[in-house]
Design a protein around this motif. Structure first.
Motif, PDB file in Angstrom:
ATOM      1  N   PHE A 151     -10.501  23.554  24.397  1.00  0.00           N
ATOM      2  CA  PHE A 151     -10.231  24.618  23.835  1.00  0.00           C
ATOM      3  C   PHE A 151      -9.688  25.809  24.595  1.00  0.00           C
ATOM      4  CE2 PHE A 151     -11.079  28.833  21.995  1.00  0.00           C
ATOM      5  CZ  PHE A 151     -10.255  28.918  20.837  1.00  0.00           C
ATOM      6  N   GLN A 152      -8.450  26.253  24.632  1.00  0.00           N
ATOM      7  CA  GLN A 152      -7.807  27.196  25.372  1.00  0.00           C
ATOM      8  C   GLN A 152      -8.375  28.423  24.869  1.00  0.00           C
ATOM      9  OE1 GLN A 152      -5.938  26.874  28.497  1.00  0.00           O
ATOM     10  NE2 GLN A 152      -6.703  28.951  28.302  1.00  0.00           N
ATOM     11  N   ALA A 153      -9.189  29.526  25.643  1.00  0.00           N
ATOM     12  CA  ALA A 153      -9.228  30.841  25.482  1.00  0.00           C
ATOM     13  C   ALA A 153      -8.319  31.654  25.982  1.00  0.00           C
ATOM     14  CB  ALA A 153     -10.699  31.050  26.052  1.00  0.00           C
ATOM     15  N   ASN A 154      -8.436  32.864  25.903  1.00  0.00           N
ATOM     16  CA  ASN A 154      -7.487  33.885  26.225  1.00  0.00           C
ATOM     17  C   ASN A 154      -7.596  33.757  27.751  1.00  0.00           C
ATOM     18  OD1 ASN A 154      -7.239  36.745  27.033  1.00  0.00           O
ATOM     19  ND2 ASN A 154      -6.022  36.604  25.053  1.00  0.00           N
ATOM     20  N   GLU A 155      -6.367  34.318  28.217  1.00  0.00           N
ATOM     21  CA  GLU A 155      -6.062  34.787  29.784  1.00  0.00           C
ATOM     22  C   GLU A 155      -7.260  35.283  30.439  1.00  0.00           C
ATOM     23  OE1 GLU A 155      -2.586  36.307  30.357  1.00  0.00           O
ATOM     24  OE2 GLU A 155      -1.295  34.662  29.391  1.00  0.00           O
ATOM     25  N   GLN A 156      -7.958  36.126  29.794  1.00  0.00           N
ATOM     26  CA  GLN A 156      -9.037  36.706  30.695  1.00  0.00           C
ATOM     27  C   GLN A 156     -10.436  35.922  30.663  1.00  0.00           C
ATOM     28  OE1 GLN A 156     -10.126  40.847  29.512  1.00  0.00           O
ATOM     29  NE2 GLN A 156      -8.032  41.071  28.478  1.00  0.00           N
ATOM     30  N   GLY A 157     -10.092  34.762  30.307  1.00  0.00           N
ATOM     31  CA  GLY A 157     -11.235  33.750  30.444  1.00  0.00           C
ATOM     32  C   GLY A 157     -12.741  33.934  29.779  1.00  0.00           C
ATOM     33  N   LEU A 158     -13.546  33.050  30.162  1.00  0.00           N
ATOM     34  CA  LEU A 158     -14.946  32.890  29.698  1.00  0.00           C
ATOM     35  C   LEU A 158     -15.840  33.157  30.560  1.00  0.00           C
ATOM     36  CD1 LEU A 158     -14.170  29.414  27.669  1.00  0.00           C
ATOM     37  CD2 LEU A 158     -14.055  31.719  26.821  1.00  0.00           C
ATOM     38  N   ILE A 180     -14.853  30.542  16.053  1.00  0.00           N
ATOM     39  CA  ILE A 180     -15.640  29.557  15.356  1.00  0.00           C
ATOM     40  C   ILE A 180     -14.878  28.169  15.552  1.00  0.00           C
ATOM     41  CG2 ILE A 180     -16.669  28.491  13.171  1.00  0.00           C
ATOM     42  CD1 ILE A 180     -17.142  31.690  12.566  1.00  0.00           C
ATOM     43  N   ILE A 181     -15.056  27.104  16.241  1.00  0.00           N
ATOM     44  CA  ILE A 181     -14.466  26.022  16.508  1.00  0.00           C
ATOM     45  C   ILE A 181     -14.969  24.642  16.060  1.00  0.00           C
ATOM     46  CG2 ILE A 181     -13.632  24.565  18.551  1.00  0.00           C
ATOM     47  CD1 ILE A 181     -14.119  27.357  20.081  1.00  0.00           C
ATOM     48  N   ASN A 182     -14.325  23.830  15.439  1.00  0.00           N
ATOM     49  CA  ASN A 182     -14.885  22.663  14.746  1.00  0.00           C
ATOM     50  C   ASN A 182     -15.188  21.797  16.215  1.00  0.00           C
ATOM     51  OD1 ASN A 182     -14.372  19.695  13.994  1.00  0.00           O
ATOM     52  ND2 ASN A 182     -13.969  20.732  11.989  1.00  0.00           N
ATOM     53  N   ALA A 183     -16.312  21.505  16.110  1.00  0.00           N
ATOM     54  CA  ALA A 183     -16.892  20.419  17.367  1.00  0.00           C
ATOM     55  C   ALA A 183     -16.328  18.941  17.288  1.00  0.00           C
ATOM     56  CB  ALA A 183     -18.534  20.415  17.063  1.00  0.00           C
ATOM     57  N   LYS A 184     -15.752  18.681  16.029  1.00  0.00           N
ATOM     58  CA  LYS A 184     -15.054  17.445  16.336  1.00  0.00           C
ATOM     59  C   LYS A 184     -13.892  17.317  16.819  1.00  0.00           C
ATOM     60  CE  LYS A 184     -17.802  14.896  12.729  1.00  0.00           C
ATOM     61  NZ  LYS A 184     -17.689  14.125  11.254  1.00  0.00           N
ATOM     62  N   ARG A 188      -9.949  25.911  16.649  1.00  0.00           N
ATOM     63  CA  ARG A 188     -10.450  27.013  15.905  1.00  0.00           C
ATOM     64  C   ARG A 188     -10.465  27.213  14.502  1.00  0.00           C
ATOM     65  NH1 ARG A 188      -9.415  32.741  15.217  1.00  0.00           N
ATOM     66  NH2 ARG A 188     -11.028  33.994  16.080  1.00  0.00           N
ATOM     67  N   GLU A 189     -11.524  27.259  13.928  1.00  0.00           N
ATOM     68  CA  GLU A 189     -11.379  27.514  12.207  1.00  0.00           C
ATOM     69  C   GLU A 189     -11.381  28.923  11.829  1.00  0.00           C
ATOM     70  OE1 GLU A 189     -14.615  25.000  10.425  1.00  0.00           O
ATOM     71  OE2 GLU A 189     -13.316  23.034  11.002  1.00  0.00           O
ATOM     72  N   ASN A 190     -12.178  29.822  12.672  1.00  0.00           N
ATOM     73  CA  ASN A 190     -12.212  31.385  12.196  1.00  0.00           C
ATOM     74  C   ASN A 190     -12.795  31.834  13.283  1.00  0.00           C
ATOM     75  OD1 ASN A 190     -12.009  33.618  10.254  1.00  0.00           O
ATOM     76  ND2 ASN A 190     -11.971  32.034   8.724  1.00  0.00           N
ATOM     77  N   GLY A 191     -13.214  33.148  12.971  1.00  0.00           N
ATOM     78  CA  GLY A 191     -13.630  33.958  14.158  1.00  0.00           C
ATOM     79  C   GLY A 191     -13.785  35.506  13.816  1.00  0.00           C
ATOM     80  N   GLY A 192     -13.835  36.330  14.753  1.00  0.00           N
ATOM     81  CA  GLY A 192     -13.852  37.894  14.630  1.00  0.00           C
ATOM     82  C   GLY A 192     -13.516  38.286  15.997  1.00  0.00           C
ATOM     83  N   GLY A 193     -14.502  39.535  16.286  1.00  0.00           N
ATOM     84  CA  GLY A 193     -14.190  40.128  17.497  1.00  0.00           C
ATOM     85  C   GLY A 193     -14.980  41.241  17.752  1.00  0.00           C
ATOM     86  N   ALA A 194     -15.028  41.774  18.924  1.00  0.00           N
ATOM     87  CA  ALA A 194     -15.675  43.242  19.357  1.00  0.00           C
ATOM     88  C   ALA A 194     -14.742  43.854  20.233  1.00  0.00           C
ATOM     89  CB  ALA A 194     -16.912  42.634  19.721  1.00  0.00           C
TER      90      ALA A 194
END
Length: 341
Positions: A151-158, A180-184, A188-194
């Protein structure tokens, strides 16, 4: 006068006992151990010299060791299907047999200097989930080590490990995105932020809780992704949230442990550890909250009131401890120690 002196002596002794742990059960010399987990009767952890340990939690005797060649092992390992999986500083991932420490498989890193591991391992549904500094979340088959998806995250990384529950992977990104990522499928199914970097989330009672360096702690109902509450404690949250008995506890950059209500996020109490940032995740157990600031003291607090019950001075806490049956297992001063309440 003699009677008054005896009373004073009794009060002094009672107060001294009230703020002292029972003592260290055993110590094991280890070169700066990483985060500790417990599997049945064994502690599992790695150290900065690349050695991985299985240690009997009752006696401190070494059950087996494995010498890895990928550098320091400081993240949290994961146990699944009779195996333990851990990550090394160079980006390598190793899977061992839990019984004897024999090698099951290895995942070799690329030569890219950005390929290092962001944190420890999370496992579930036959997969191991690893956040890497190359801005990708990897899902590996626990039997073979083969990559199932990325799963490709944002450029700022993990920078933090993911969490897993009921077929979903929960991931906090450095730029404040919550996934929120489907494990199979790895989609990405959904999410949010801070407003800041999101720490490793926690899952409990059908809800997911996540904290951020902007001071926020949030709760989301997993089914239908319904936001429940969002509270800012006005202090960078530097640990993953821990949830138990209706309480959420987090550590902060200014050395506080804050307890919130799981129901509505209201702040129940805050305790000032006064000796360094709290980067090791607190522990909630048996009506108590244990706090581990970097400066060294271990604090035992009443979970309802935040009142100090006990404290124990160490040489500094460098990784997240573990707890079982009234004993805290922690790494400090080149040792792993078992401390009785």
């Amino acid at each position: 006068m003699k009677k008054i002196s005896l009373i004073f002596l009794f009060v002094f002794l009672f107060a001294s006992q009230a703020f002292a742990f029972h003592g260290v059960r055993w110590e094991l010399n280890v070169s700066a151990a990483g985060s500790i987990i417990i599997n049945q009767n064994n502690l599992l952890f790695g150290d900065v010299m690349g050695k991985f340990y299985a240690v009997n939690k009752n006696t401190g005797s070494v059950v087996w060791t494995y010498q890895d060649n990928g550098g320091s092992i400081m993240g949290t390992p994961a146990v699944i299907d009779g195996k333990v999986i851990f990550v090394a500083a160079d980006g390598g991932i190793t899977c061992l047999n839990l019984n004897d420490g024999s090698l099951v498989w290895e995942y070799s890193p690329s030569q890219n200097y950005n390929d290092g591991i962001a944190d420890g391992v999370t496992a579930g549904a036959g997969l191991a989930f690893i956040s890497k500094a190359d801005t990708k979340l990897y899902a590996l088959d626990v039997n073979t080590g083969n990559t199932v998806w990325t799963f490709q995250a944002n450029e700022q990384g993990l920078r933090a490990a993911p969490a897993y529950s009921d077929g979903l992977v929960f991931l906090g990104e450095y730029n404040g995105i919550f996934d929120i990522i489907n494990a199979k499928t790895g989609k990405r199914e959904n999410g949010g932020g801070a407003g800041g970097a999101v720490n490793t989330p926690a899952v409990n009672n059908g809800n997911v809780y996540f904290s951020s360096w902007d001071g926020s702690v949030q709760a989301v109902k997993i089914k239908a992704v319904i936001p429940l509450w969002n509270v800012n404690i006005k202090d960078p949250v530097t640990t993953a949230p821990v949830v138990s008995d209706g309480i959420i506890a987090v550590g902060t950059g200014r050395g506080y442990v804050t307890a919130l209500s799981e129901k509505d996020g209201s702040i129940l109490w805050q305790f000032n550890c006064e000796n360094g940032s709290v980067s090791a995740t607190p522990i909630i157990a048996n009506g108590k909250v244990f706090a581990f600031p970097e400066g060294g003291n271990i604090y035992e607090l009443d979970a309802k009131s935040g009142r100090l019950r006990n404290k124990f001075e160490t040489g500094g806490i460098i990784s997240s401890p573990a707890y079982s049956d009234g004993v805290i297992y922690f790494s400090s001063d080149g040792k792993v120690c078992a401390l009785s309440e």
